[in-house]
Scaffold this motif. Structure first.
Motif, mmCIF file in Angstrom:
data_model
loop_
_atom_site.group_PDB
_atom_site.id
_atom_site.type_symbol
_atom_site.label_atom_id
_atom_site.label_comp_id
_atom_site.label_asym_id
_atom_site.label_seq_id
_atom_site.Cartn_x
_atom_site.Cartn_y
_atom_site.Cartn_z
ATOM 1 N N VAL A 1 1.035 4.433 -2.561
ATOM 2 C CA VAL A 1 0.812 5.807 -2.086
ATOM 3 C C VAL A 1 1.974 6.723 -2.461
ATOM 4 O O VAL A 1 1.781 7.859 -2.908
ATOM 5 C CB VAL A 1 0.605 5.810 -0.553
ATOM 6 C CG1 VAL A 1 0.739 7.222 0.018
ATOM 7 C CG2 VAL A 1 -0.763 5.223 -0.199
ATOM 8 N N LYS B 1 -12.371 6.052 10.441
ATOM 9 C CA LYS B 1 -12.518 6.692 9.129
ATOM 10 C C LYS B 1 -11.459 6.207 8.138
ATOM 11 O O LYS B 1 -11.697 6.173 6.935
ATOM 12 C CB LYS B 1 -12.405 8.214 9.314
ATOM 13 C CG LYS B 1 -12.526 9.022 8.042
ATOM 14 C CD LYS B 1 -12.401 10.517 8.342
ATOM 15 C CE LYS B 1 -12.438 11.364 7.074
ATOM 16 N NZ LYS B 1 -12.261 12.805 7.361
ATOM 17 N N TYR B 2 -10.293 5.826 8.643
ATOM 18 C CA TYR B 2 -9.154 5.538 7.767
ATOM 19 C C TYR B 2 -8.839 4.048 7.706
ATOM 20 O O TYR B 2 -8.676 3.395 8.740
ATOM 21 C CB TYR B 2 -7.906 6.282 8.267
ATOM 22 C CG TYR B 2 -8.032 7.783 8.179
ATOM 23 C CD1 TYR B 2 -7.653 8.468 7.027
ATOM 24 C CD2 TYR B 2 -8.546 8.514 9.246
ATOM 25 C CE1 TYR B 2 -7.781 9.840 6.944
ATOM 26 C CE2 TYR B 2 -8.680 9.900 9.175
ATOM 27 C CZ TYR B 2 -8.300 10.554 8.015
ATOM 28 O OH TYR B 2 -8.429 11.917 7.936
ATOM 29 N N ASP B 3 -8.732 3.512 6.477
ATOM 30 C CA ASP B 3 -8.135 2.195 6.311
ATOM 31 C C ASP B 3 -6.635 2.418 6.118
ATOM 32 O O ASP B 3 -6.156 3.548 6.134
ATOM 33 C CB ASP B 3 -8.774 1.432 5.150
ATOM 34 C CG ASP B 3 -8.606 2.126 3.798
ATOM 35 O OD1 ASP B 3 -7.765 3.051 3.674
ATOM 36 O OD2 ASP B 3 -9.311 1.742 2.846
ATOM 37 N N ALA C 1 -1.772 7.525 3.083
ATOM 38 C CA ALA C 1 -1.754 8.654 2.145
ATOM 39 C C ALA C 1 -1.698 9.986 2.900
ATOM 40 O O ALA C 1 -0.935 10.897 2.539
ATOM 41 C CB ALA C 1 -2.996 8.613 1.248
ATOM 42 N N LYS C 2 -2.492 10.090 3.969
ATOM 43 C CA LYS C 2 -2.491 11.333 4.749
ATOM 44 C C LYS C 2 -1.187 11.483 5.530
ATOM 45 O O LYS C 2 -0.643 12.588 5.660
ATOM 46 C CB LYS C 2 -3.685 11.363 5.702
ATOM 47 C CG LYS C 2 -3.848 12.714 6.390
ATOM 48 C CD LYS C 2 -5.190 12.867 7.079
ATOM 49 C CE LYS C 2 -5.305 14.255 7.697
ATOM 50 N NZ LYS C 2 -6.584 14.432 8.422
ATOM 51 N N THR D 1 -4.672 2.287 3.536
ATOM 52 C CA THR D 1 -4.257 3.065 2.367
ATOM 53 C C THR D 1 -4.536 4.549 2.542
ATOM 54 O O THR D 1 -3.668 5.397 2.298
ATOM 55 C CB THR D 1 -4.944 2.543 1.091
ATOM 56 O OG1 THR D 1 -4.644 1.159 0.925
ATOM 57 C CG2 THR D 1 -4.469 3.307 -0.129
ATOM 58 N N SER D 2 -5.742 4.896 2.992
ATOM 59 C CA SER D 2 -6.078 6.315 3.169
ATOM 60 C C SER D 2 -5.289 6.928 4.327
ATOM 61 O O SER D 2 -4.891 8.098 4.277
ATOM 62 C CB SER D 2 -7.581 6.494 3.393
ATOM 63 O OG SER D 2 -8.022 5.775 4.529
ATOM 64 N N GLY D 3 -5.028 6.125 5.370
ATOM 65 C CA GLY D 3 -4.224 6.621 6.482
ATOM 66 C C GLY D 3 -2.793 6.883 6.072
ATOM 67 O O GLY D 3 -2.214 7.922 6.401
ATOM 68 N N SER E 1 0.830 -1.212 0.000
ATOM 69 C CA SER E 1 0.000 0.000 0.000
ATOM 70 C C SER E 1 0.861 1.257 0.000
ATOM 71 O O SER E 1 0.557 2.239 -0.689
ATOM 72 C CB SER E 1 -0.920 0.010 1.230
ATOM 73 O OG SER E 1 -1.873 -1.020 1.162
ATOM 74 N N GLN F 1 1.526 12.546 3.112
ATOM 75 C CA GLN F 1 1.358 13.953 2.750
ATOM 76 C C GLN F 1 1.928 14.854 3.851
ATOM 77 O O GLN F 1 2.577 15.871 3.567
ATOM 78 C CB GLN F 1 -0.113 14.276 2.541
ATOM 79 C CG GLN F 1 -0.374 15.721 2.091
ATOM 80 C CD GLN F 1 -1.856 16.004 1.876
ATOM 81 O OE1 GLN F 1 -2.705 15.194 2.199
ATOM 82 N NE2 GLN F 1 -2.156 17.178 1.344
#
Length: 313
Positions: free
Chosen positions: A261, A296-298, A304-305, A300-302, A257, A308
């Motif tokens: 990302v 809220k975060y799996d 990614a943030k 991949t989304s975690g 993942s 960033q």
């Protein structure tokens, strides 16, 4: 009515993220942190914050602070977070991780300080090598290190002080928290911050074993959401909650993942498994989801943030 919050360990990883979230929700934030692990630069600039570079084992200071300030809410996050340090220095870490928190509870009790809620940060380390999955709050605990022993004993003090003396308390067991402000160069750092550092610096990451070991990784924003939910909930009283996602992710999945990302390929060295490493960890979070918590975060989304936040610097 003005709201005053005390956060011990407020300059650390989770503490500073909590403080950022509290800034727009409360009137005053008091932070006590000896900066042995945290960084003052982690904290936002705000006239709402009063910062004290002190150890929570400075009992004279802590008593005066509690008696004079009389906070409405207390987050007990201050700790020696290194398991290895607790093994090397059990007496010192016991003083920080248990005795100092017990002193805070007793000071509140003896001085009849009216508290709306006290939240103590415990750890999934209390489960030790118990094989049962997922880990439930009423699962067997088998703390294997001074760190885990102190975390479990202190969460019991916190919960039972509530039951014995009428203090509104709650304890949480963090699983594998990751996110901004986690220091990859610290010996107590989480694996995701170490991986991030290796990607940024084009260095090789060593996996001990085949990479199929699993963890319940939870992004720090979800953790903060859970803490604020519990501190406000009248139902979360004198008990303990797992804080996690309820999803197991293997280290190999994490690496895959993260490469997606970041768009980078990480050099990996597979090495012999380390003795004592726990193979699988997964939380049952039904107790806290019954209060309305939804991660809220799996992964991949975690990630990614998190990435960033690292590349925006």
């Amino acid at each position: 009515m003005k709201t005053k919050v005390l956060v011990t360990g407020g300059a650390g990883f989770i503490g500073s993220n909590l403080v950022e979230s509290l800034i727009n929700k409360v009137d005053e934030i008091i932070i006590v942190d000896d900066l042995s692990m945290g960084l003052k630069s982690n904290l936002p600039s705000s006239n709402k914050i009063s910062f004290y570079e002190k150890s929570i084992t400075d009992y004279k200071f802590m008593k005066e602070l509690l008696v004079n300030e009389r906070p409405d809410y207390i987050f007990l996050l201050g700790a020696v977070a290194s398991v290895a340090d607790s093994v090397a220095h059990p007496i010192y870490t016991h003083e920080v991780n248990q005795n100092a928190n017990l002193f805070i509870l007793e000071t509140i009790r003896q001085n009849k300080i009216k508290i709306k809620k006290i939240l103590f940060a415990s750890s999934a380390a209390v489960y030790g090598d118990v094989v049962e999955l997922p880990k439930r709050e009423n699962s067997e605990v088998r703390p294997l290190t001074p760190y885990a022993i102190d975390k479990f004993a202190t969460e019991r003090f916190v919960i039972d002080y509530g039951k014995l003396y009428g203090l509104p308390t709650v304890a949480v067991r963090f699983f594998n928290v990751y996110g901004p402000k986690q220091n990859p160069k610290s010996p107590y750092s989480g694996v995701l911050s170490i991986i991030s550092d290796k990607i940024i610096n084009d260095k090789c990451f060593t996996i001990f074993g085949n990479g199929e070991q699993t963890r319940d990784f939870v992004f720090v924003d979800d953790v903060i959401h859970a803490l604020l939910l519990l501190i406000d909930s009248d139902l979360a009283l004198n008990t303990v909650y797992n804080i996690a996602t309820g999803r197991a992710v293997s280290l190999n999945q994490v690496l895959s993942s993260y490469e997606i990302v970041t768009g980078k390929t990480l050099a990996i060295d597979y090495s012999t498994p380390r003795s004592g490493d726990i193979e699988h960890s997964l939380a049952d979070i039904s107790k806290i989801t019954s209060l309305g918590f939804v991660p809220k975060y799996d992964i991949t989304s975690g990630l990614a943030k998190y990435w960033q936040s690292l590349t925006d610097k």
